[in-house]
Write a protein that holds these residues in place. Structure first.
Motif, PDB file in Angstrom:
ATOM      1  N   LEU A  62       0.706  -1.660  -0.233  1.00 27.72           N
ATOM      2  CA  LEU A  62      -0.081  -0.093  -0.105  1.00 27.72           C
ATOM      3  C   LEU A  62       0.730   1.144  -0.239  1.00 27.72           C
ATOM      4  N   CYS A  63       2.054   1.138   0.665  1.00 33.17           N
ATOM      5  CA  CYS A  63       2.521   3.025   0.786  1.00 33.17           C
ATOM      6  C   CYS A  63       3.310   2.610  -0.186  1.00 33.17           C
ATOM      7  N   SER A  64       3.413   1.326  -1.057  1.00 37.93           N
ATOM      8  CA  SER A  64       4.125   1.866  -2.022  1.00 37.93           C
ATOM      9  C   SER A  64       3.104   2.569  -3.197  1.00 37.93           C
ATOM     10  N   HIS A  65       2.530   2.726  -2.736  1.00 37.30           N
ATOM     11  CA  HIS A  65       1.447   3.516  -4.606  1.00 37.30           C
ATOM     12  C   HIS A  65       1.035   4.913  -3.860  1.00 37.30           C
ATOM     13  N   ASP A  66       0.610   5.662  -4.243  1.00 34.19           N
ATOM     14  CA  ASP A  66       0.177   7.101  -3.646  1.00 34.19           C
ATOM     15  C   ASP A  66      -1.335   6.026  -3.392  1.00 34.19           C
ATOM     16  N   LEU A  67      -1.889   6.725  -2.557  1.00 31.53           N
ATOM     17  CA  LEU A  67      -3.917   6.599  -1.607  1.00 31.53           C
ATOM     18  C   LEU A  67      -4.599   7.653  -1.526  1.00 31.53           C
ATOM     19  N   LEU A  68      -5.516   6.807  -2.095  1.00 31.41           N
ATOM     20  CA  LEU A  68      -6.924   7.791  -1.730  1.00 31.41           C
ATOM     21  C   LEU A  68      -7.558   7.000  -0.900  1.00 31.41           C
ATOM     22  N   ALA A  69      -7.592   8.279   0.119  1.00 28.18           N
ATOM     23  CA  ALA A  69      -9.205   7.403   1.285  1.00 28.18           C
ATOM     24  C   ALA A  69     -10.729   8.023   1.249  1.00 28.18           C
ATOM     25  N   VAL A  70     -11.857   7.385   1.682  1.00 22.23           N
ATOM     26  CA  VAL A  70     -13.017   8.005   1.481  1.00 22.23           C
ATOM     27  C   VAL A  70     -13.884   8.216   2.765  1.00 22.23           C
TER      28      VAL A  70
END
Length: 281
Positions: A62-70
């Motif tokens: 997960l941390c190796s990508h950009d993340l989007l939360a909702v």
């Protein structure tokens, strides 16, 4: 041309006219597209129960990508560990100023604490209200989208989506979240926590009320259960099932649009009911 083709063409024509009217009445200028982000993927973290295992077992991935939360993700300790680059809120409940829901008040309180750079995407009509919540936090950049639902001829709807004037019918937050990911320039988007196993949690009680308790990767409190029950109180089963149908159809429209833009959307949610995107563990 056979009868089905004629009927389909007439249906698309009517839907296209309806979409253009909605755009004229509802849509206004919105945040511009970002340049294409080469070599960097985006993980959209839905709040479905499977996200718990993804966070626990695939944290490094997960941390190796950009993340989007909702939605209510900011109310969880995981939010401050993962430090997502993007956040999407779409439901009017978050902007209603409803003091009776302490979960919403807590959400804005948690967002105010953000200590890293994050882009918060909200509906265009709510952006002025949101500014009051995040005015004092310079780490937060505000962007907006139009929630105007678009249907009809592909060429017209794709043109309107490109212009930021609407999107496939946004029946849940994952739909605008994916459109935000595309608008932010990502060419590879992963969906996690997008279980959408709604039919498995659907039932009718002895008073003929529709009951839909949708589990999340975090534990909901009693206030949230009460709010969801209240939201479903005036709905019949065919209303709920019809809404689900619209959501799943929107994913197919998104898949078609994404292909036309060279965007790869991968469903990395185990057991997900979304059937529009290729799957990967």
């Amino acid at each position: 041309m056979n009868f089905d083709s004629i009927q389909n063409t007439l249906g698309n024509f009517t839907s296209t006219i309806g979409s253009l009217v909605k755009v004229a009445l509802m849509s206004r200028g919105t945040s511009a597209k970002s340049p294409v982000k080469e070599g960097r993927g985006l993980v959209i973290m839905g709040n479905g129960p499977s996200l718990r295992n993804t966070i626990d077992n695939d944290y490094d991935w997960l941390c190796s990508h950009d993340l989007l939360a909702v939605n209510f993700a900011a109310n969880t300790p995981d939010f401050f560990r993962l430090r997502p680059q993007y956040y999407v809120l779409a439901d009017g409940h978050f902007f209603s100023g409803n003091a009776s829901d302490p979960n919403v008040a807590r959400l804005w309180g948690e967002i105010e604490k953000i200590s890293w750079e994050m882009t918060l995407w909200v509906p265009r009509k709510a952006i002025h209200l949101v500014k009051a919540f995040v005015l004092n936090n310079r780490n937060i950049k505000l962007k907006s989208f139009n929630l105007t639902p678009l249907e009809g001829f592909k060429g017209v709807t794709h043109f309107l989506i490109d212009a930021g004037l609407g999107m496939p019918r946004p029946r849940n937050v994952m739909i605008p979240a994916i459109m935000v990911g595309i608008r932010e320039g990502y060419r590879k988007i992963y969906l996690c926590g997008a279980d959408h196993t709604w039919t498995q949690t659907l039932s009718i009680d002895d008073e003929n009320f529709v009951v839909s308790v949708q589990p999340h990767f975090y534990k909901d409190n009693d206030k949230e259960y009460e709010r969801v029950r209240s939201a479903y109180s005036g709905l019949h089963l065919h209303d709920v099932l019809g809404s689900m149908t619209i959501a799943f159809r929107s994913y197919w429209q998104i898949a078609d649009y994404a292909r036309s833009k060279g965007v790869e959307i991968i469903n990395a949610t185990p057991g997900s009911m979304i059937d529009a995107f290729p799957r990967r563990k």
